[in-house]
Design a protein around this motif. Structure first.
Motif, mmCIF file in Angstrom:
data_model
loop_
_atom_site.group_PDB
_atom_site.id
_atom_site.type_symbol
_atom_site.label_atom_id
_atom_site.label_comp_id
_atom_site.label_asym_id
_atom_site.label_seq_id
_atom_site.Cartn_x
_atom_site.Cartn_y
_atom_site.Cartn_z
ATOM 1 N N ASN B 18 31.826 44.884 39.749
ATOM 2 C CA ASN B 18 32.368 44.055 40.684
ATOM 3 C C ASN B 18 33.218 42.848 39.993
ATOM 4 O O ASN B 18 34.742 42.624 39.936
ATOM 5 N N GLN B 19 32.045 41.918 39.877
ATOM 6 C CA GLN B 19 32.707 40.245 39.721
ATOM 7 C C GLN B 19 33.325 40.782 38.081
ATOM 8 O O GLN B 19 34.283 39.899 37.775
ATOM 9 N N SER B 20 32.446 41.989 37.414
ATOM 10 C CA SER B 20 33.914 42.029 35.938
ATOM 11 C C SER B 20 35.034 42.355 36.076
ATOM 12 O O SER B 20 36.145 42.284 35.685
ATOM 13 N N GLN B 21 35.575 43.218 37.240
ATOM 14 C CA GLN B 21 36.242 43.733 37.381
ATOM 15 C C GLN B 21 36.875 42.693 37.978
ATOM 16 O O GLN B 21 38.570 42.805 37.269
ATOM 17 N N ALA B 22 36.950 42.169 38.726
ATOM 18 C CA ALA B 22 37.658 40.399 38.568
ATOM 19 C C ALA B 22 38.208 40.230 38.331
ATOM 20 O O ALA B 22 38.883 39.521 38.141
ATOM 21 N N ILE B 23 36.889 39.617 37.293
ATOM 22 C CA ILE B 23 37.537 39.149 35.591
ATOM 23 C C ILE B 23 38.738 40.153 35.208
ATOM 24 O O ILE B 23 39.280 39.187 34.856
ATOM 25 N N ARG B 24 38.721 41.055 34.824
ATOM 26 C CA ARG B 24 39.149 42.150 34.025
ATOM 27 C C ARG B 24 40.981 42.052 34.577
ATOM 28 O O ARG B 24 41.634 41.597 33.751
ATOM 29 N N VAL B 25 40.931 41.761 36.064
ATOM 30 C CA VAL B 25 41.977 42.098 37.095
ATOM 31 C C VAL B 25 42.885 40.257 36.408
ATOM 32 O O VAL B 25 44.045 40.223 36.273
ATOM 33 N N ILE B 26 41.980 38.747 36.066
ATOM 34 C CA ILE B 26 42.493 37.805 36.487
ATOM 35 C C ILE B 26 42.635 37.373 34.515
ATOM 36 O O ILE B 26 44.180 36.865 34.629
ATOM 37 N N GLY B 27 42.112 38.433 33.550
ATOM 38 C CA GLY B 27 42.768 38.511 32.996
ATOM 39 C C GLY B 27 44.426 39.129 32.541
ATOM 40 O O GLY B 27 44.770 38.813 31.559
ATOM 41 N N ASN B 28 44.234 39.849 33.128
ATOM 42 C CA ASN B 28 45.368 41.143 32.896
ATOM 43 C C ASN B 28 46.158 40.172 33.625
ATOM 44 O O ASN B 28 47.663 39.594 32.935
ATOM 45 N N ASN B 29 46.003 39.352 34.901
ATOM 46 C CA ASN B 29 47.060 38.474 35.258
ATOM 47 C C ASN B 29 47.208 36.986 34.310
ATOM 48 O O ASN B 29 48.966 37.160 34.017
ATOM 49 N N ILE B 30 46.281 36.835 33.580
ATOM 50 C CA ILE B 30 46.856 35.840 32.633
ATOM 51 C C ILE B 30 47.257 36.464 31.391
ATOM 52 O O ILE B 30 48.531 35.591 30.861
ATOM 53 N N ALA B 31 47.228 37.195 30.877
ATOM 54 C CA ALA B 31 48.349 38.442 29.873
ATOM 55 C C ALA B 31 49.595 37.714 30.398
ATOM 56 O O ALA B 31 50.267 38.312 29.322
ATOM 57 N N ASN B 32 49.453 38.031 31.550
ATOM 58 C CA ASN B 32 51.064 39.014 32.050
ATOM 59 C C ASN B 32 51.997 37.766 32.611
ATOM 60 O O ASN B 32 52.117 37.631 33.254
ATOM 61 N N VAL B 33 51.207 36.632 32.599
ATOM 62 C CA VAL B 33 51.479 35.031 32.593
ATOM 63 C C VAL B 33 53.315 34.910 32.909
ATOM 64 O O VAL B 33 53.864 34.773 33.347
ATOM 65 N N ASN B 34 53.740 35.334 31.514
ATOM 66 C CA ASN B 34 55.291 35.512 31.016
ATOM 67 C C ASN B 34 56.019 36.766 31.109
ATOM 68 O O ASN B 34 57.208 36.584 30.835
ATOM 69 N N THR B 35 55.498 37.290 32.242
ATOM 70 C CA THR B 35 56.482 38.930 31.916
ATOM 71 C C THR B 35 56.939 39.167 32.894
ATOM 72 O O THR B 35 56.881 38.082 33.982
ATOM 73 N N GLU B 36 58.367 39.091 32.401
ATOM 74 C CA GLU B 36 59.040 39.129 33.452
ATOM 75 C C GLU B 36 59.028 40.387 34.625
ATOM 76 O O GLU B 36 58.424 40.991 34.487
ATOM 77 N N GLY B 37 58.906 39.572 36.078
ATOM 78 C CA GLY B 37 59.182 40.465 37.402
ATOM 79 C C GLY B 37 57.670 41.023 38.099
ATOM 80 O O GLY B 37 57.041 41.816 38.470
ATOM 81 N N TYR B 38 56.240 41.209 36.516
ATOM 82 C CA TYR B 38 55.146 40.678 37.433
ATOM 83 C C TYR B 38 54.889 40.454 38.325
ATOM 84 O O TYR B 38 54.951 38.767 38.468
ATOM 85 N N SER B 39 53.996 41.018 39.288
ATOM 86 C CA SER B 39 53.151 40.010 41.103
ATOM 87 C C SER B 39 51.872 39.563 39.950
ATOM 88 O O SER B 39 51.679 41.008 40.260
ATOM 89 N N ARG B 40 51.772 39.401 40.442
ATOM 90 C CA ARG B 40 50.502 38.208 41.003
ATOM 91 C C ARG B 40 49.152 39.659 41.272
ATOM 92 O O ARG B 40 49.763 39.878 42.382
ATOM 93 N N ARG B 41 47.980 40.079 40.841
ATOM 94 C CA ARG B 41 47.388 40.768 41.580
ATOM 95 C C ARG B 41 46.129 40.226 41.904
ATOM 96 O O ARG B 41 45.712 39.389 41.771
ATOM 97 N N LYS B 42 45.831 40.489 43.189
ATOM 98 C CA LYS B 42 44.347 40.406 43.912
ATOM 99 C C LYS B 42 43.619 41.302 44.443
ATOM 100 O O LYS B 42 43.544 42.507 44.435
ATOM 101 N N VAL B 43 42.393 41.223 43.899
ATOM 102 C CA VAL B 43 41.442 41.546 44.243
ATOM 103 C C VAL B 43 40.544 41.921 45.459
ATOM 104 O O VAL B 43 40.555 40.525 45.931
#
Lengths: 343, 548
Positions: B18-43
């Motif tokens: 679970n924690q590693s999946q959550a960290i993966r989601v955080i990673g995905n959020n950080i990677a998309n910080v500048n993506t137009e139209g991207y909505s923040r994901r939450k676990v």
């Protein structure tokens, strides 16, 4: 949920605010450099029509001023012309008075005729004075002199401008106002939106009486009667020759007859016109002063509406400059904050 | 007790996952910080079902990932979408009006119709002082030509702006269709397959972004159907996208609903585009008109149409359309028509024969000739006295007869030589015989007096009783207030869009600070879970040791 500020948001804030400040600064700089606050209608739509109106009124009033000035110069020239005409007529009257004296012989009288005819020619040339290429006393007819001793070409029924007797001498010359179309008109200049001033008078009203009087006198001194008999009428080209010494007294009577014509010409035609010119000249000066002060007032009013208050603009500019500096400082510091610096 | 240890290991194993999946989601959020139209994901991590011993005691069994979801707020999204449309509308208007405005400069930087009118009248009044002066006559000719060319220039700049807006409308309609197709495509990926997978979350983000792109072009209403697809409609209920189908809009210059004889052309003489949808009536293709609906709405199309003008079936000329460029052009046209009619008629002088059916000119030039045509002072190519009455014609009739879109575009100064300018009026009172003198300026005086006269002007939707110059004042104030309003409206709409965007970002945007803080939380939780595994391992080792 509490309000979250993302990194992109704070960067965007920063950029937006810098842009806004810079636009304000640029507008302020433009106002300072041009001195004009309202340069396009969108700057102040409610003032746009007023400014247009001011601009147009200033152009119009300036044009009035130019025209009034040219009117003034024409009227001043007329004053000079009339003053000269007055002295010519006074000299003519003086000669008539002298000539009426029966101590003079008819030969001596004939000698005096030379000067009288010269006076007549001078008066004719005054009547033909031009201002800027236009005959002042010719009405609208500006292609030939208003006073002429040659018949107008192509005008049917116009008699030859000569007197029947004294061929080859000035006595035979008959100067009358040519009376072509347009010569009865006078020129006006528009001096304001509601007022115009006449600047010319048809020449027959000013000079014809004087010319006829001098012509009659000259012819009488030269030994000719002139018809019609009334000295107030313009000579019609007819006449009779006197025989001396039988007609000597009649010659004196004919000379005395011209005196009335001199008086009428002087007091009514020339002096009257001189007074009228003076009055109209005053009117023109007044109109010029009014136009001038209107231009001044309207320029002031336009400046009030359109121009920048320099003190205010300069203060504004430095205000905006300071706040842009503050913004840049704060923005850079704000954006350098990151949790990464603390992990 | 043995089952306890293995359950501990199971709990910790799942926690690690679970924690590693959550960290993966955080990673995905950080990677998309500048993506137009991207909505923040939450676990969303939820406690697992507890284990009941049957003796009144129950034990927890750890936690599982319930879902990964997008942080979005539908209402905030809708508000943002609306604000984007408002901003795009006022931005388009402001951009075009900013280009119209400099033609009406007040600071003397450009030759305007007003300054040329003043110049022309001054030249006429100057000449009136000495009507036979050739250089003053030349000046009238020059000023007259300048006035005509300035009217041509201002008018054609307005008509060019209208044409540019029309071209841009054609391009934007293509864009609408492209975006509509993409939304339909995403609908087909999403509908009925809602399983929270990353792929569908991205598809939803993309679809929301496309709707925002569409709102920038025109006002749309979106409704999410129960199967997850989005219904996109415009103003009056026309479905641009319904499920997996998109309905194309088109532009047509001769739509099927056009009145007999077609719509009037645009200001430049070319037809204007209508925004329509083709549909088959069974007996051929017909068009449904959406131009008016779109013009009244937001987005760039709304802004452009409101400037370009929208035609109605009762329009008879280019000036009847309702739009800001058309209004401005109508006033320029009113000035040109006045010069062509009232000024031309006055230039001919009063009727020499005392008001007979045919107007015989009583004005004369330096050669003593009367003007040859009713359009002698100002004219245009093709000028004709159709009713042969010697007077300038009723231009509305002439416009139709000669299919001339506008007189302002083609007006020119009709006097070509100094000698030809008719300054004099007839001096001979008898009808039928003319006499002119070169020093007469009464015809010019009459012409100059026209500038103060108030007459009724009516072109298209522009009606006003005033002097000629006051028409120009109205034009300047109209353009000024349009520009000032568009400028203020744009600033206001931009602020409102920024506020809506802030709210949207606040909900859906990625904050690096927040993500890093969360990262530490999950990292620590991961470490703790790993420690749990070790404890379980030690306990198991201990038990196995007892067996040995």
């Amino acid at each position: 949920m509490s309000f979250r500020i993302t990194n992109n948001q704070s960067t965007q804030f920063f950029i937006d605010q810098i842009n806004r400040q810079k636009v304000g600064l640029e507008e302020s700089r433009q106002m300072l450099s041009s001195g004009v606050e309202v340069s396009t209608p969108g700057d102040a739509p409610s003032k746009a029509a007023t400014i247009e109106n001011y601009n147009r009124t200033i152009v119009r009033l300036d044009a009035y001023k130019d025209r009034i000035n040219s009117g003034i110069s024409s009227m001043e020239l007329q004053e000079t012309v009339l003053n000269t005409a007055e002295s010519i007529m006074l000299r003519g009257k003086e000669l008539a008075t002298q000539a009426a004296n029966e101590t003079l012989s008819s030969e001596q009288r004939e000698q005096m005729a030379i000067e009288v005819f010269e006076l007549r020619d001078s008066l004719v040339s005054l009547g033909n004075t031009k201002n800027q290429g236009v005959y002042i006393y010719g009405g609208f007819d500006d292609d030939d002199p208003p006073f002429d001793d040659t018949p107008a070409s192509g005008v049917a029924g116009t008699p030859g401008y000569t007197n029947s007797l004294g061929a080859g001498t000035p006595s035979s010359q008959r100067f009358i106002y040519d009376g072509e179309d347009g010569t009865a008109n006078s020129r006006d200049i528009v001096v304001s939106d509601f007022e115009s001033v006449r600047i010319t008078t048809p020449g027959d009203q000013v000079f014809q009486g004087g010319i006829s009087a001098l012509e009659r006198l000259g012819r009488a001194l030269s030994g000719f009667y002139t018809t019609p008999a009334s000295s107030a009428a313009t000579p019609d080209g007819g006449g009779l020759a006197m025989t001396f010494p039988a007609d000597y007294h009649l010659q004196t009577q004919e000379i005395l007859n011209t005196m009335d014509a001199f008086d009428t010409s002087l007091s009514k035609d020339i002096t009257g016109e001189l007074m009228s010119v003076g009055a109209r000249l005053n009117k023109l000066h007044d109109a010029f002063d009014i136009a001038d002060s209107l231009v001044f007032n309207i320029k002031n009013a336009r400046s009030g509406v359109q121009d920048v208050d320099m003190f205010e603009a300069a203060a504004n500019f430095s205000n905006l400059q300071t706040s842009l500096e503050a913004l840049l400082n704060a923005g850079v510091q704000m954006n350098s904050l990151s949790i990464l610096n603390y992990i | 007790m043995g089952s306890g240890v293995s359950s501990l290991l199971d709990i910790s194993k799942r926690s690690l996952f679970n924690q590693s999946q959550a960290i993966r989601v955080i990673g995905n959020n950080i990677a998309n910080v500048n993506t137009e139209g991207y909505s923040r994901r939450k676990v969303d991590i939820k406690s697992s079902d507890s284990f009941d011993t049957g003796e009144g005691t129950s034990f927890g069994t750890g936690a599982d990932i319930d879902s990964v979801y997008r942080t979005v707020d539908k209402f905030i999204n809708l508000a943002y979408q609306g604000r984007i449309g408002d901003r795009a509308r006022s931005e388009a208007r402001d951009e075009f009006l900013a280009r119209l405005e400099p033609m009406f400069a007040l600071d003397g930087s450009t030759k305007t119709i007003s300054s040329e009118l003043s110049g022309f009248f001054s030249a006429i009044e100057d000449l009136a002082q000495n009507p036979s002066d050739v250089s003053l006559r030349r000046n009238v000719l020059d000023q007259g030509q300048n006035l005509a060319t300035t009217i041509n220039r201002v008018y054609s700049q307005v008509s060019q702006l209208q044409r540019e807006a029309d071209d841009r409308i054609n391009y934007l309609v293509e864009e609408v269709n492209r975006i509509g197709g993409q939304i339909a495509n995403l609908n087909s990926q999403i509908s009925g397959k809602e399983d929270g997978s990353q792929e569908l979350l991205t598809a939803r983000d993309q679809r929301e972004q496309l709707v925002r792109d569409l709102s920038e072009i025109m006002s749309v209403t979106t409704v999410e159907n129960s199967d997850g697809s989005t219904l996109v409609t415009i103003g009056n209920g026309f479905a641009l996208v319904s499920g997996i189908h998109s309905n194309a809009l088109e532009t047509s210059k001769s739509p099927s609903f056009a009145p007999v004889g077609g719509y009037p052309k645009g200001l430049d003489g070319d037809a204007l585009s209508f925004i329509v949808h083709d549909f088959d009536t069974g007996a051929g293709t017909s068009h449904a008109d959406f131009t008016g609906t779109i013009a009244a709405g937001g987005g760039e199309l709304g802004g452009l149409l409101s400037l370009r003008g929208v035609q109605s079936a009762t329009d008879t000329t280019a000036f009847d359309a309702v739009g800001d460029f058309v209004t401005a052009a109508s006033m320029v046209e009113a000035i040109a028509e006045d010069l062509l009619t009232r000024f031309n008629l006055s230039y001919l002088g009063p009727d020499e024969n005392g008001g007979t059916a045919f107007h015989n000119p009583s004005s004369g030039d330096l050669a003593g000739s009367t003007p040859a045509s009713p359009y002698s002072l100002f004219n245009f190519t093709g000028a004709a006295d159709l009713d042969a009455d010697g007077r300038p014609d009723d231009l509305a009739g002439l416009r139709t007869a000669l299919t001339i879109p506008s007189f302002a575009e083609i007006i020119q100064f009709g006097v070509t030589s100094e000698q030809q300018l008719a300054a004099a009026l007839d001096l001979d009172p008898a009808a039928g015989s003319l006499s002119f003198t070169t020093g007469d300026s009464r015809n010019l005086d009459n012409l100059a007096a026209l500038r103060q006269q108030k007459v009724a002007y009516s072109v298209g939707n522009f009606n006003q009783t005033s002097s000629l110059e006051e028409v120009y004042d109205t034009l300047t104030s109209t353009v000024g207030s349009l520009r000032a309003t568009s400028k203020n409206q744009f600033a206001l709409d931009k602020d409102r869009e920024t506020m809506a965007k802030e709210l949207y970002s606040s909900t859906s945007g990625v904050s690096l600070d927040e993500e890093f803080a969360n990262l530490i939380t999950f990292q620590k939780a991961y470490e703790a879970s790993a420690r749990l595994v070790r404890v379980g391992d030690e306990m198991l080792t201990e038990v196995i040791g007892l067996l040995g």
